[in-house]
Design an enzyme around this catalytic site. Sequence first.
Site, PDB file in Angstrom:
ATOM      1  N   ASP A  93       0.870  -1.184   0.000  1.00 49.52           N
ATOM      2  CA  ASP A  93       0.000   0.000   0.000  1.00 49.52           C
ATOM      3  C   ASP A  93       0.906   1.233   0.000  1.00 49.52           C
ATOM      4  O   ASP A  93       2.130   1.118   0.029  1.00 49.52           O
ATOM      5  CB  ASP A  93      -0.983  -0.042   1.167  1.00 49.52           C
ATOM      6  CG  ASP A  93      -0.290  -0.114   2.520  1.00 49.52           C
ATOM      7  OD1 ASP A  93       0.935   0.121   2.585  1.00 49.52           O
ATOM      8  OD2 ASP A  93      -0.971  -0.406   3.515  1.00 49.52           O
ATOM      9  N   SER A  94       0.313   2.406  -0.031  1.00 49.78           N
ATOM     10  CA  SER A  94       1.112   3.630  -0.144  1.00 49.78           C
ATOM     11  C   SER A  94       1.557   4.131   1.218  1.00 49.78           C
ATOM     12  O   SER A  94       2.397   5.028   1.295  1.00 49.78           O
ATOM     13  CB  SER A  94       0.274   4.716  -0.807  1.00 49.78           C
ATOM     14  OG  SER A  94      -0.743   5.140   0.094  1.00 49.78           O
ATOM     15  N   GLY A  95       0.977   3.585   2.264  1.00 47.71           N
ATOM     16  CA  GLY A  95       1.258   4.092   3.602  1.00 47.71           C
ATOM     17  C   GLY A  95       0.255   5.134   4.050  1.00 47.71           C
ATOM     18  O   GLY A  95       0.124   5.411   5.244  1.00 47.71           O
ATOM     19  N   GLY A  96      -0.464   5.706   3.093  1.00 43.98           N
ATOM     20  CA  GLY A  96      -1.377   6.805   3.409  1.00 43.98           C
ATOM     21  C   GLY A  96      -2.461   6.421   4.408  1.00 43.98           C
ATOM     22  O   GLY A  96      -2.703   7.139   5.376  1.00 43.98           O
ATOM     23  N   ASP A 147      -2.688   8.345  -1.491  1.00 41.04           N
ATOM     24  CA  ASP A 147      -4.025   8.935  -1.583  1.00 41.04           C
ATOM     25  C   ASP A 147      -4.417   9.459  -0.212  1.00 41.04           C
ATOM     26  O   ASP A 147      -3.763   9.170   0.784  1.00 41.04           O
ATOM     27  CB  ASP A 147      -5.050   7.919  -2.092  1.00 41.04           C
ATOM     28  CG  ASP A 147      -5.166   6.705  -1.177  1.00 41.04           C
ATOM     29  OD1 ASP A 147      -4.222   6.442  -0.399  1.00 41.04           O
ATOM     30  OD2 ASP A 147      -6.188   6.004  -1.233  1.00 41.04           O
ATOM     31  N   GLN A 191     -11.160   7.331  -5.079  1.00 35.40           N
ATOM     32  CA  GLN A 191     -11.709   7.834  -3.819  1.00 35.40           C
ATOM     33  C   GLN A 191     -13.029   8.546  -4.106  1.00 35.40           C
ATOM     34  O   GLN A 191     -13.563   8.421  -5.205  1.00 35.40           O
ATOM     35  CB  GLN A 191     -10.694   8.772  -3.133  1.00 35.40           C
ATOM     36  CG  GLN A 191      -9.476   8.043  -2.550  1.00 35.40           C
ATOM     37  CD  GLN A 191      -9.822   7.210  -1.304  1.00 35.40           C
ATOM     38  OE1 GLN A 191     -10.956   7.226  -0.789  1.00 35.40           O
ATOM     39  NE2 GLN A 191      -8.845   6.439  -0.827  1.00 35.40           N
ATOM     40  N   GLY A 218     -10.967   3.733   0.436  1.00 35.08           N
ATOM     41  CA  GLY A 218     -11.929   4.496   1.229  1.00 35.08           C
ATOM     42  C   GLY A 218     -13.219   3.756   1.503  1.00 35.08           C
ATOM     43  O   GLY A 218     -14.205   4.360   1.919  1.00 35.08           O
ATOM     44  N   ASP A 268      -7.531  -7.693   0.024  1.00 35.42           N
ATOM     45  CA  ASP A 268      -6.596  -7.962   1.123  1.00 35.42           C
ATOM     46  C   ASP A 268      -7.339  -7.661   2.407  1.00 35.42           C
ATOM     47  O   ASP A 268      -8.226  -6.795   2.439  1.00 35.42           O
ATOM     48  CB  ASP A 268      -5.367  -7.048   1.066  1.00 35.42           C
ATOM     49  CG  ASP A 268      -5.669  -5.666   1.626  1.00 35.42           C
ATOM     50  OD1 ASP A 268      -6.317  -4.870   0.908  1.00 35.42           O
ATOM     51  OD2 ASP A 268      -5.326  -5.399   2.788  1.00 35.42           O
TER      52      ASP A 268
END
Lengths: 378, 378
Positions: A93-96, A147, A191, A218, A268
């Site tokens: 994932d992006s970590g966001g 995101d 999103q 989201g 996931d």
Amino acid sequence: MTDTFSFKVHATDGTARTGAISTPRGEIRTPAFMPVGTVATVKGIYPEQVRATGADILLGNTYHLMLRPSAERVAKLGGLHKFMRWERPILTDSGGFQVMSLSGLRKITEKGVTFRSHVDGALHEMTPERSIEIQGLLGADIQMQLDECVSLPCEEAEAERAMRLSLRWAERSKKAFELQPKGRALYGIVQGGAVPRLRIESARELAAMDFPGYSIGGLAVGEPQEVMLDMIETVEPHLPKEKPRYLMGVGTPDDMLEAVARGIDMFDCVMPTRSGRHALAFTRFGRINLKNARHAEDSRPLDEESDCPALRDYSRAYLHHLVRCEEMLGAMLISWANLHYYQDLMRGIRGAIAEGRFEDFRRETKEGWARGDIPRLA
Amino acid sequence: MTDTFSFKVHATDGTARTGAISTPRGEIRTPAFMPVGTVATVKGIYPEQVRATGADILLGNTYHLMLRPSAERVAKLGGLHKFMRWERPILTDSGGFQVMSLSGLRKITEKGVTFRSHVDGALHEMTPERSIEIQGLLGADIQMQLDECVSLPCEEAEAERAMRLSLRWAERSKKAFELQPKGRALYGIVQGGAVPRLRIESARELAAMDFPGYSIGGLAVGEPQEVMLDMIETVEPHLPKEKPRYLMGVGTPDDMLEAVARGIDMFDCVMPTRSGRHALAFTRFGRINLKNARHAEDSRPLDEESDCPALRDYSRAYLHHLVRCEEMLGAMLISWANLHYYQDLMRGIRGAIAEGRFEDFRRETKEGWARGDIPRLA
């Protein structure tokens, strides 16, 4: 083997599809469930066992890995695959999302997010470019744009602001990703909260940017299942059919069945392992809470017909006992059983779609859950 | 296979011996290390893995099992072997040691011990007869008499009182044991604190009762290793040579080497698994504390020449990372590595005695530990 990333739909049944993603590190059969290897380990299970359940790909969490052991250290040690002994594909994932949910003192600007680590309070900055850099250092095969994920329910204006910011970050992520080796893929993330027009705008704009895959973010953030499924139905017609669609952070077996019916290819969720540590087993007979005293003298396994040792070989009485004594082996066995059941469900889904009997499979699977636990033999 | 319990010494080298105990559930190669399966599980490892390390026999704790899930429930479910999926021999302690160390409000009388459970405070009574009944319900292949174990240092009069009481309880245990099926064995336990004349009296009296095996209890309770080894040397000449000798609760690899040199055949200890949960690995290079930051970027495994995956396949950097993140897999891997090393050491000891080179083996093994960790390659 291939040196590029590609996706092929092999069969459809209504909106449901089955196919395969090809990557230099191996094939991912879809619909696919990705076990979550948060901090470079799927909790409580050896990597060989994860593979043996039928998992083709794991998920790693950029937020956790950037804090411990750090992307630079993982890179120095040869990348995440080697570090955690998983040679097949890894998605990060992006970590966001976890910056928003776990860290302290977040501040979001156009440039990115600054936050404090939940581990030691250290200050970090995450930009779209840095997120891609970290995912690249980890060596992830499938990466996510940074995101901003709003929690639901959410004001429309707020959802719109975050969605637009996420689109601008998508552009920047894509540009940053150009530096990476061939064969990897970057997904854009849809999103827009629970607002159909925002979701559609997000999907269309991302589709126009031509990503190799699309995530729906989201959702599964506390809203009713109906809202989640509505949003998938809203978005699906606007995503290119020839690209994989990944519903992030989902979900229960029922969520996955319903999302597959609406055209989702990848999932996931921490549920199999988190529930495994809390004594809750997912089986074809529905959920079985092994804390319950009714299991204390039940010599039957969770599923005697399974080919997974955790489901087939250990009695419910023993699992109940391990849980009651808070023994590691209880968490190990129930997590294993759940990961196996999740993959069993995906195998069933893929087979049913290929044979054009997905609707029957969906009905029969739900009947199995509703019928509940098999009756105890006298 | 055999339907009786027997012991045969195959070779001796000085006072050290190697041989085998035969039981209806399989052979136990001696010197033997028994992993501790406290509450019907060796912590953090699957039973198949325990066997694969080379363990011929496990230990179960009567005190823990009588509280959870209870001896009667285990019996109802088909016995401890079936319950925990370990079909080979199991040895149980009498429960006495843990009644003394873990429970609350103990009261010792001639009849037995009353105590409160550390789990729920419930009042229990343990007599020699009840201990044997419980061990019988569990289905243990090798059982222990109830004894009173004093902590060291201890007044001589107190050690003498407890030793004499233990002798009377040995008689009662032996009588109670007569009700059990053939093929099982009851061991008498030598007590007497750190007082040679008491230890000798205890050993002689027990030898006169003709037990199929003898335990040395009340050691490894905090005294210096020298005191423990002195007591073994004191007792050994008074124990029948044709019967197995079990040093209870011992110990470190070094303790075991030294005790084997003094004629001991069996050991048990929580150290491999407890240390495994605390990041301490036992290896042929000595102890390696994986919490130490020096391992953070060390890509070498603990022992690349081992045939145990936990020692051979995972980098120290990864193990360090798992430990730092308090991940279950860290405890799982280091416990596995330790159990494997303990069995490797016993294999080495048995082979060396059989070939008459035990002294060389002892020296070389200690040199390996003293030399320490293998140097990092450039």
